[in-house]
Motif scaffolding. Structure first.
Motif, PDB file in Angstrom:
ATOM      1  N   ARG A  80       0.886  -1.204  -0.091  1.00  0.00           N
ATOM      2  CA  ARG A  80      -0.298   0.047   0.193  1.00  0.00           C
ATOM      3  C   ARG A  80       0.809   1.281   0.092  1.00  0.00           C
ATOM      4  O   ARG A  80       1.869   0.777   0.464  1.00  0.00           O
ATOM      5  N   PRO A  81       0.277   2.798  -0.671  1.00  0.00           N
ATOM      6  CA  PRO A  81       1.450   3.171  -1.240  1.00  0.00           C
ATOM      7  C   PRO A  81       1.568   3.827   0.268  1.00  0.00           C
ATOM      8  O   PRO A  81       0.418   4.433   1.189  1.00  0.00           O
ATOM      9  N   GLY A  82       2.765   4.132   0.816  1.00  0.00           N
ATOM     10  CA  GLY A  82       3.638   4.870   2.278  1.00  0.00           C
ATOM     11  C   GLY A  82       3.226   4.361   3.539  1.00  0.00           C
ATOM     12  O   GLY A  82       3.247   5.085   4.247  1.00  0.00           O
ATOM     13  N   TRP A  83       3.158   3.221   3.640  1.00  0.00           N
ATOM     14  CA  TRP A  83       2.885   2.217   4.184  1.00  0.00           C
ATOM     15  C   TRP A  83       4.274   1.039   4.772  1.00  0.00           C
ATOM     16  O   TRP A  83       4.689   0.419   5.383  1.00  0.00           O
ATOM     17  N   ALA A  84       4.757   1.113   3.443  1.00  0.00           N
ATOM     18  CA  ALA A  84       6.217   0.287   3.821  1.00  0.00           C
ATOM     19  C   ALA A  84       7.161   0.673   4.925  1.00  0.00           C
ATOM     20  O   ALA A  84       7.684  -0.154   5.795  1.00  0.00           O
ATOM     21  N   GLY A  85       7.237   1.805   5.196  1.00  0.00           N
ATOM     22  CA  GLY A  85       7.900   2.704   5.953  1.00  0.00           C
ATOM     23  C   GLY A  85       7.401   2.681   7.699  1.00  0.00           C
ATOM     24  O   GLY A  85       8.221   2.857   8.495  1.00  0.00           O
ATOM     25  N   LEU A  86       6.294   2.271   7.984  1.00  0.00           N
ATOM     26  CA  LEU A  86       5.598   2.631   8.498  1.00  0.00           C
ATOM     27  C   LEU A  86       6.365   1.421  10.009  1.00  0.00           C
ATOM     28  O   LEU A  86       6.284   0.067   9.234  1.00  0.00           O
ATOM     29  N   ARG A  87       5.519   1.509  11.388  1.00  0.00           N
ATOM     30  CA  ARG A  87       6.503   0.851  12.118  1.00  0.00           C
ATOM     31  C   ARG A  87       5.847  -1.042  12.179  1.00  0.00           C
ATOM     32  O   ARG A  87       6.448  -1.413  11.897  1.00  0.00           O
ATOM     33  N   ALA A  88       4.852  -0.690  11.804  1.00  0.00           N
ATOM     34  CA  ALA A  88       3.995  -2.541  11.916  1.00  0.00           C
ATOM     35  C   ALA A  88       4.825  -2.824  10.781  1.00  0.00           C
ATOM     36  O   ALA A  88       5.261  -4.480  11.048  1.00  0.00           O
ATOM     37  N   VAL A  89       5.490  -2.112   9.692  1.00  0.00           N
ATOM     38  CA  VAL A  89       5.842  -2.742   8.322  1.00  0.00           C
ATOM     39  C   VAL A  89       7.080  -3.071   8.771  1.00  0.00           C
ATOM     40  O   VAL A  89       7.437  -4.703   8.733  1.00  0.00           O
ATOM     41  N   SER A  90       7.452  -2.499   9.163  1.00  0.00           N
ATOM     42  CA  SER A  90       8.683  -2.447   9.131  1.00  0.00           C
ATOM     43  C   SER A  90       9.500  -3.398   9.725  1.00  0.00           C
ATOM     44  O   SER A  90      10.401  -4.418   9.909  1.00  0.00           O
ATOM     45  N   ALA A  91       8.724  -3.562  11.129  1.00  0.00           N
ATOM     46  CA  ALA A  91       8.990  -4.674  12.014  1.00  0.00           C
ATOM     47  C   ALA A  91       8.026  -5.673  12.017  1.00  0.00           C
ATOM     48  O   ALA A  91       8.198  -6.788  12.657  1.00  0.00           O
ATOM     49  N   ALA A  92       7.322  -5.723  10.792  1.00  0.00           N
ATOM     50  CA  ALA A  92       6.766  -7.442  10.207  1.00  0.00           C
ATOM     51  C   ALA A  92       6.033  -7.748  11.593  1.00  0.00           C
ATOM     52  O   ALA A  92       5.407  -8.411  12.163  1.00  0.00           O
ATOM     53  N   ARG A  93       4.877  -6.816  11.467  1.00  0.00           N
ATOM     54  CA  ARG A  93       4.205  -6.885  12.993  1.00  0.00           C
ATOM     55  C   ARG A  93       2.288  -6.257  12.732  1.00  0.00           C
ATOM     56  O   ARG A  93       1.778  -5.651  13.274  1.00  0.00           O
ATOM     57  N   VAL A  94       2.173  -6.702  11.439  1.00  0.00           N
ATOM     58  CA  VAL A  94       1.093  -7.372  10.637  1.00  0.00           C
ATOM     59  C   VAL A  94       0.737  -8.305  11.224  1.00  0.00           C
ATOM     60  O   VAL A  94       1.052  -9.063  10.447  1.00  0.00           O
ATOM     61  N   TYR A  95      -0.470  -8.447  11.032  1.00  0.00           N
ATOM     62  CA  TYR A  95      -1.166 -10.387  11.657  1.00  0.00           C
ATOM     63  C   TYR A  95      -2.550  -9.860  10.874  1.00  0.00           C
ATOM     64  O   TYR A  95      -3.364  -9.230  11.306  1.00  0.00           O
ATOM     65  N   LYS A  96      -2.853 -11.744  10.212  1.00  0.00           N
ATOM     66  CA  LYS A  96      -3.813 -12.007  10.099  1.00  0.00           C
ATOM     67  C   LYS A  96      -4.443 -13.010  11.190  1.00  0.00           C
ATOM     68  O   LYS A  96      -3.670 -14.026  10.429  1.00  0.00           O
ATOM     69  N   PRO A  97      -5.638 -12.211  11.737  1.00  0.00           N
ATOM     70  CA  PRO A  97      -5.866 -13.878  12.363  1.00  0.00           C
ATOM     71  C   PRO A  97      -6.343 -14.956  11.559  1.00  0.00           C
ATOM     72  O   PRO A  97      -6.862 -15.187  10.211  1.00  0.00           O
ATOM     73  N   THR A  98      -6.436 -16.327  12.369  1.00  0.00           N
ATOM     74  CA  THR A  98      -7.145 -17.195  11.899  1.00  0.00           C
ATOM     75  C   THR A  98      -8.532 -17.486  11.351  1.00  0.00           C
ATOM     76  O   THR A  98      -9.143 -16.148  12.277  1.00  0.00           O
ATOM     77  N   ASP A  99      -9.655 -18.466  11.102  1.00  0.00           N
ATOM     78  CA  ASP A  99     -10.443 -17.728  10.526  1.00  0.00           C
ATOM     79  C   ASP A  99     -11.198 -18.236  11.772  1.00  0.00           C
ATOM     80  O   ASP A  99     -12.446 -17.338  12.047  1.00  0.00           O
TER      81      ASP A  99
END
Length: 290
Positions: free
Chosen positions: A241-260
């Motif tokens: 997403r535009p402008g998101w690559a440098g955000l803290r959550a994205v940089s630290a790979a703290r982005v989570y998709k919950p299980t079903d």
């Protein structure tokens, strides 16, 4: 009197004290007056949260059909007819089942409650939108179905589980969180039931309360907030997403998709709030669950 008889007498007295008296008249979330002349025996649930609540309070045997999204608990819902959804109800199938109560929502966009009532059915329209309303709606369903004792037990157990989980993160720092309901992007405000759960998990949603409980956001707000954790989308999507690559959550790979299972628990204002809270703690403060 023996101990067994004393216990049995106490249980019978308790059940009698919690018995619903009919006729029962309540006002639903649309301001409609709903009257039940007698205890309902044939119920159709048009929302997964209502389905789960009925089963959890001991009224699952009254269900004669559910909406197509009700998938829990499987042992109950898998054997029941599916009668469409809020926006696409199968009115013919619903009427054929002759329910004496239909549980729907208060949405003015789907107009589900209005459609069902116009067909001559007894309909209660209402869901829990805030954290406290989840427990209030459990109590209401207990009254409607003559399962007040079961509703009280459920709420007591839920609160105990939620309090124990919240205590595990009580001394930990608050973490800023962006929670994505869908990619529009829709998110959650701090006063929604999900927003409150995020707070209890040691997080704080980046959405201001002034925007409401489930607002559509300007993506720039998310960029400016620069959250520490993102929940509800894959890391690959966040990076793209535009402008998101440098955000803290994205940089630290703290982005989570919950299980079903976690997604369902998080999206349904019902009995599995503790499952939802544990999932949020796993993502926001994973060290608390070790």
């Amino acid at each position: 009197m023996t101990r067994t008889l004393l216990t049995l007498s106490a249980l019978l007295l308790s059940a009698h004290a919690h018995a619903t008296k009919y006729p029962l008249t309540l006002t639903d979330d649309l301001g409609r007056t709903v009257t039940l002349r007698q205890e309902p025996k044939r119920i159709i649930s048009m929302l997964p949260s209502h389905t789960e609540t009925l089963v959890a309070i001991g009224a699952g045997s009254k269900l004669v059909a559910v909406d197509r999204f009700s998938n829990y608990p499987k042992a109950v819902v898998d054997v029941l007819p599916k009668v469409g959804s809020a926006f696409q109800p199968n009115l013919e199938a619903i009427l054929a089942l002759k329910p004496d109560l239909v549980l729907a929502d208060e949405s003015t966009s789907s107009r589900l409650t209005e459609k069902l009532a116009a067909a001559g059915l007894t309909v209660y329209g209402g869901t829990g939108q805030t954290y406290n309303e989840v427990f209030e709606k459990i109590a209401v369903l207990g009254r409607l179905t003559n399962r007040e004792a079961g509703a009280t037990r459920l709420v007591t157990g839920m609160r105990a589980d939620l309090n124990a989980l919240q205590a595990s993160v009580a001394r930990r720092p608050k973490v800023s969180v962006y929670y994505e309901v869908d990619p529009a992007p829709y998110s959650v405000g701090p006063n929604s039931f999900i927003g409150v759960l995020i707070g209890k998990a040691g997080g704080q949603t980046v959405v201001p309360a002034s925007l409401g409980d489930f607002p559509k956001l300007d993506p720039e707000l998310i960029v400016k907030a620069n959250p520490q954790v993102m929940i509800g989308l894959p890391l690959t999507d966040a990076r793209a997403r535009p402008g998101w690559a440098g955000l803290r959550a994205v940089s630290a790979a703290r982005v989570y998709k919950p299980t079903d299972e976690e997604r369902d628990a998080l999206s349904r204002p019902g009995p599995r709030l503790a499952v939802a809270l544990r999932a949020l703690i796993r993502m926001i403060h994973p060290e608390a669950l070790k």
